[in-house]
Design a protein around this motif. Structure first.
Motif, short mmCIF file in Angstrom:
data_model
loop_
_atom_site.label_atom_id
_atom_site.label_comp_id
_atom_site.label_asym_id
_atom_site.label_seq_id
_atom_site.Cartn_x
_atom_site.Cartn_y
_atom_site.Cartn_z
N UNK A 1 -38.60 38.35 -41.73
CA UNK A 1 -39.34 39.59 -41.46
C UNK A 1 -40.82 39.41 -41.77
N UNK A 2 -41.11 38.74 -42.89
CA UNK A 2 -42.50 38.49 -43.23
C UNK A 2 -43.19 37.61 -42.20
N UNK A 3 -42.48 36.59 -41.71
CA UNK A 3 -43.07 35.70 -40.70
C UNK A 3 -43.34 36.44 -39.40
N UNK A 4 -42.40 37.28 -38.96
CA UNK A 4 -42.60 38.05 -37.73
C UNK A 4 -43.78 39.01 -37.87
N UNK A 5 -43.88 39.67 -39.01
CA UNK A 5 -45.00 40.59 -39.23
C UNK A 5 -46.32 39.84 -39.26
N UNK A 6 -46.35 38.69 -39.95
CA UNK A 6 -47.57 37.90 -40.01
C UNK A 6 -47.97 37.40 -38.63
N UNK A 7 -46.98 37.03 -37.81
CA UNK A 7 -47.29 36.58 -36.44
C UNK A 7 -47.91 37.71 -35.63
N UNK A 8 -47.35 38.90 -35.74
CA UNK A 8 -47.93 40.03 -35.03
C UNK A 8 -49.35 40.32 -35.47
N UNK A 9 -49.58 40.27 -36.78
CA UNK A 9 -50.92 40.50 -37.30
C UNK A 9 -51.88 39.42 -36.84
N UNK A 10 -51.42 38.16 -36.83
CA UNK A 10 -52.27 37.05 -36.38
C UNK A 10 -52.66 37.21 -34.92
N UNK A 11 -51.71 37.64 -34.07
CA UNK A 11 -52.03 37.88 -32.66
C UNK A 11 -53.03 39.02 -32.52
N UNK A 12 -52.83 40.06 -33.30
CA UNK A 12 -53.75 41.20 -33.26
C UNK A 12 -55.14 40.81 -33.72
N UNK A 13 -55.22 39.84 -34.62
CA UNK A 13 -56.50 39.42 -35.19
C UNK A 13 -57.21 38.36 -34.37
N UNK A 14 -56.62 37.89 -33.28
CA UNK A 14 -57.31 36.95 -32.42
C UNK A 14 -57.05 35.49 -32.67
N UNK A 15 -56.21 35.14 -33.64
CA UNK A 15 -55.77 33.76 -33.87
C UNK A 15 -56.94 32.79 -34.10
N UNK A 16 -57.88 33.15 -34.96
CA UNK A 16 -58.93 32.20 -35.33
C UNK A 16 -58.35 31.13 -36.25
N UNK A 17 -59.14 30.06 -36.52
CA UNK A 17 -58.64 28.91 -37.27
C UNK A 17 -58.04 29.30 -38.63
N UNK A 18 -58.71 30.10 -39.47
CA UNK A 18 -58.08 30.45 -40.76
C UNK A 18 -56.74 31.16 -40.59
N UNK A 19 -56.64 31.99 -39.54
CA UNK A 19 -55.38 32.69 -39.29
C UNK A 19 -54.31 31.71 -38.83
N UNK A 20 -54.69 30.80 -37.93
CA UNK A 20 -53.74 29.77 -37.49
C UNK A 20 -53.21 28.98 -38.68
N UNK A 21 -54.13 28.54 -39.54
CA UNK A 21 -53.72 27.74 -40.69
C UNK A 21 -52.74 28.49 -41.56
N UNK A 22 -53.04 29.75 -41.85
CA UNK A 22 -52.15 30.54 -42.71
C UNK A 22 -50.80 30.76 -42.06
N UNK A 23 -50.79 31.06 -40.77
CA UNK A 23 -49.53 31.32 -40.08
C UNK A 23 -48.67 30.06 -40.00
N UNK A 24 -49.30 28.92 -39.74
CA UNK A 24 -48.54 27.66 -39.67
C UNK A 24 -47.95 27.32 -41.04
N UNK A 25 -48.75 27.48 -42.09
CA UNK A 25 -48.24 27.22 -43.43
C UNK A 25 -47.06 28.13 -43.75
N UNK A 26 -47.18 29.39 -43.39
CA UNK A 26 -46.09 30.34 -43.65
C UNK A 26 -44.84 29.95 -42.86
N UNK A 27 -45.03 29.52 -41.60
CA UNK A 27 -43.89 29.12 -40.77
C UNK A 27 -43.18 27.91 -41.36
N UNK A 28 -43.95 26.94 -41.89
CA UNK A 28 -43.34 25.76 -42.49
C UNK A 28 -42.53 26.15 -43.73
N UNK A 29 -43.08 27.03 -44.54
CA UNK A 29 -42.37 27.48 -45.75
C UNK A 29 -41.07 28.20 -45.37
N UNK A 30 -41.15 29.09 -44.37
CA UNK A 30 -39.95 29.83 -43.95
C UNK A 30 -38.91 28.88 -43.39
#
Length: 774
Positions: free
Chosen positions: A292-321
């Motif tokens: 659920x956290x990963x899905x919400x973070x993905x939605x927020x990242x898409x809404x935020x425009x997927x800049x490099x810091x957002x990509x990095x955070x989302x990828x790290x979160x996906x690896x952890x999940x």
């Protein structure tokens, strides 16, 4: 694996420093060598040398990956014969269009065109002449037909300056242009572009609602940026406040924001899942919360425009999940390395962005400070320790990238981090999801209170450490010293590491020797700005043009002076009042400022109305000596006002032991004749900046013969509408044996004059990159 990924990243970075693309056969041959290297590393996995071979192969793979992507992207090109001609095309608006003064700027995904144009172009649509209203605002996903004029990617190239061509390349924008007001411009359809366009439309709708509810309050842009990632919503003055207080990272959606959303949604999902009968026994609550956290973070990242810091955070979160779902623990260092690899696979030009370095460095510092250590104090002390570590660890990078860092950062972040992370951002996100204006007003009120507090801190003159851009070797030394200081207490050599930071903080670039000077003709487009430096003095001759809502002073001159370590100018000379020479003067006076303003201005000019305490007319008879270098104004006569404003321009001659430089401003034939009549051979010089940018109304045969220069510099804009320099003028100077230099093709031109003679160097040749001119 981590060392191999770092080697791959090094290879990507090395490729981006190349002045030209290697031949395709080299890339093909390199691919064979890389494959052989990986096979050899596999065979030597447990033997000495195996890791070295793996690192070399990974670095070569990084070079090849970046090279292949560059070849593919640069192949999408606008042929030169289609520059500046009318082209009809149709396509879909991509991303959020942005309003500016009297116009709108947007990206178009081209579907059809009557010429071979790139797949993605950036267009500006201006209000027509005599029209007060701005043109229509295209929306994401709309299909439009336009008549446009395009040009190949081009930007100014100055020492330590922003590389606009690299920025365009990284975003796949292979041409820029403008919509023809009298062309066939109309909306073809309002619902195209698929999922991406739908996301952008949602972003636009949220921004419009926030603006409608909060109005023109100063904090509206902050609240909008925290939800949609639209950094352009924040005014430039507020960005300066954030820079001075060291909280810029909080206003750019990054890892902290993405992690916060994941934690909030994951925690709520866990709470609900535990209360559903029987389900926690079938699917562990921990896994549900992670998904659920990963899905919400993905939605927020898409809404935020997927800049490099957002990509990095989302990828790290996906690896952890993913590791959690597989029942494994993910080492923090490995997660960060995988995020680095994923970002570079998607975007090998990310290494050119400051945000890339600051994002990964900040996370690395946090891991270094907290990784594997037991907490021995309260949470507030751990947070303070991390913030102090980030402030210290980022100093070398901030000095290299921005030539400054905030001394107030720990204090400002202690106030801003909890407020932005745990109160303002959640309220703003809730207001975006639920149409309850009270939530938005609460977020806006708190953001306004924070902004006022930061503005109060930012006025401190001691709040920012600012200096010249240090050389790379000194940055590397400082980075090593800062990293050593962040090691646990008891590590030997920490005092020595602190001393190793002193050379970085005390760095001052070399200046010309007494009796010599360096003049840099900056690349400011169609205008003029020339920095002249002697052993202990700095003069700026003109400050470049106005660009509408901004100007060359703000965008080019002030950052350049800061990178050169110029804290204050001894003199700002404004040759005359035309906007291409005086347009940036206000920003320069608001920035470093000048002890003396020497200008030739028409009565009532805006610069005169500023009331500079040391404003003096620039006229014949003005002369001074700085460090053995002679400066002399040759024109106009005191009290003289010619009918043509260009003929009132100051003419400055600079003479040193090794040679002379003549800066004649925009004088035309009439002023040239007057100058020649009283010069009596005093015009002769080694280097001349072409009068009036090489216009055919200047550089008469008599002036060219009287000056007898070996070098002539044309300060002109790329494809400028005046077609400066005129072919006839270029030929005239060339026939006199004078070598021509031009800022639009060669970037800033540096003139170095000392006892050894006169030497010129172009910035595009000194800092050549494979994308320049492509």
């Amino acid at each position: 694996m981590r060392v191999a990924i770092l080697s791959f990243a090094l290879g990507v970075w090395l490729f981006q420093q190349l002045p030209a693309l290697p031949p395709p056969r080299w890339l093909a041959g390199g691919a064979l060598v890389a494959v052989g290297g990986f096979l050899l590393a596999w065979r030597l996995a447990c033997r000495p040398g195996g890791r070295l071979v793996l690192c070399l192969a990974a670095a070569l793979a990084g070079v090849l990956w970046a090279g292949w992507r560059a070849e593919w992207r640069l192949a999408d090109v606008l042929p030169m014969q289609y520059e500046g001609v009318d082209v009809r095309l149709s396509g879909v608006v991509d991303g959020l269009p942005r309003r500016f003064e009297r116009g709108v700027r947007f990206v178009l995904e081209v579907e059809k065109a009557d010429a071979p144009v790139p797949r993605r172009v950036q267009l500006a649509w201006y209000a027509g002449r005599g029209e007060d209203a701005a043109p229509p605002l295209p929306r994401a996903g709309e299909r439009w037909r336009f008549t446009v004029r395009l040009k190949r990617p081009h930007g100014s190239v100055n020492p330590h300056g922003f590389d606009y061509e690299a920025w365009l390349l990284a975003r796949g924008l292979r041409a820029t242009g403008y919509v023809r007001a009298a062309g066939d411009n109309r909306l073809l359809g309002a619902d195209a572009g698929g999922v991406s366009a739908a996301i952008h439309r949602s972003r636009a709708a949220i921004g419009e609602r926030f603006a409608r509810v909060l109005g023109d309050a100063p904090q509206t842009g902050i609240v909008t940026a925290l939800v949609t990632g639209e950094q352009h919503a924040i005014p430039s003055g507020q960005w300066e406040v954030f820079r001075r207080t060291g909280v810029t990272h909080l206003m750019v959606i990054s890892g902290g924001h993405v992690s916060l959303v994941a934690l909030l949604v994951g925690g709520l999902a866990a709470l609900l899942w535990r209360h559903l009968p029987g389900l926690p026994l079938r699917v562990p609550t921990r896994r549900v919360a992670a998904l659920a956290g990963l899905l919400a973070a993905t939605g927020y990242a898409l809404l935020a425009g997927m800049e490099v810091p957002v990509q990095r955070a989302l990828i790290m979160l996906a690896v952890v999940v993913l590791a959690l779902l597989r029942g494994r623990e993910a080492a923090a260092g490995r997660v960060l390395a995988l995020a680095l690899l994923a970002v570079l696979l998607v975007d090998p030009w990310a290494v050119l962005a400051p945000g890339f370095w600051l994002s990964f460095l900040a996370v690395g510092i946090i891991l270094l400070v907290l990784g594997g250590r037991l907490s021995t104090g309260p949470a507030w002390w751990a947070a303070t320790r991390v913030q102090l570590a980030i402030t210290l660890g980022l100093i070398p990078a901030l000095l290299l990238l921005f030539q400054s860092f905030s001394l107030l950062s720990p204090l400002a972040n202690a106030l801003a981090i909890p407020l932005v992370s745990f109160v303002i951002t959640p309220l703003a996100l809730a207001a975006a999801l639920v149409p309850v204006d009270a939530l938005l007003h609460a977020a806006g009120w708190l953001a306004g209170m924070l902004l006022r507090g930061l503005e109060w801190l930012a006025v401190s003159p001691l709040g920012v450490w600012q200096q010249a851009a240090p050389p790379g070797w000194l940055v590397a030394l400082g980075a090593g010293a800062a990293g050593w200081l962040l090691l646990p207490r008891g590590t030997p050599g920490r005092f020595a590491a602190s001393l190793a930071l002193v050379p970085l903080l005390a760095w001052s670039p070399p200046r010309p020797p007494p009796g010599g000077f360096v003049a840099t003709v900056l690349d400011v487009g169609q205008g003029q700005a020339i920095h002249v430096q002697t052993a202990t003095h700095d003069l700026l001759a003109d400050a470049g043009p106005s660009y509408g809502a901004t100007d060359a002073g703000e965008r080019v001159v002030v950052p350049y002076l800061q990178a050169r370590g110029v804290r204050r100018l001894d003199m700002l000379l404004v040759s005359h009042g035309d906007a291409d020479h005086a347009g940036g003067a206000g920003s320069v006076l608001d920035g470093p400022g000048a002890d003396l303003l020497l200008a030739s201005l028409a009565p009532g000019h805006a610069l005169e109305a500023r009331g500079h305490p040391a404003l003096r007319a620039c006229a014949l008879g003005e002369r001074w000596m700085w460090d053995g270098v002679r400066f002399e104004v040759l024109h106009p006569r005191p009290g003289q006002r010619a009918r043509r404003e260009n003929d009132n321009a100051c003419v400055l001659r600079i003479e040193a032991e090794g040679g002379t430089l003549l800066i004649p401003g925009d004088i035309e034939r009439g002023a040239e004749s007057e100058l020649l009549a009283r010069a009596d051979g005093h015009l002769a010089g080694d280097v001349v900046v072409a009068p009036h940018h090489g216009s055919r109304t200047s550089s008469t045969p008599a002036l060219v013969a009287a000056v007898g220069a070996r070098e002539v510099i044309y300060s002109v804009g790329y494809r400028n509408p005046y077609r400066h320099p005129h072919a006839e003028v270029w030929a005239r100077w060339a026939a006199a044996g004078t070598r021509g230099w031009r800022t639009d093709a060669q970037g800033a031109i540096e003139v170095r004059v000392d006892a050894a003679g006169v030497r010129l160097e172009a910035e595009r040749e000194r800092r050549a990159r494979y994308w320049h001119g492509r």
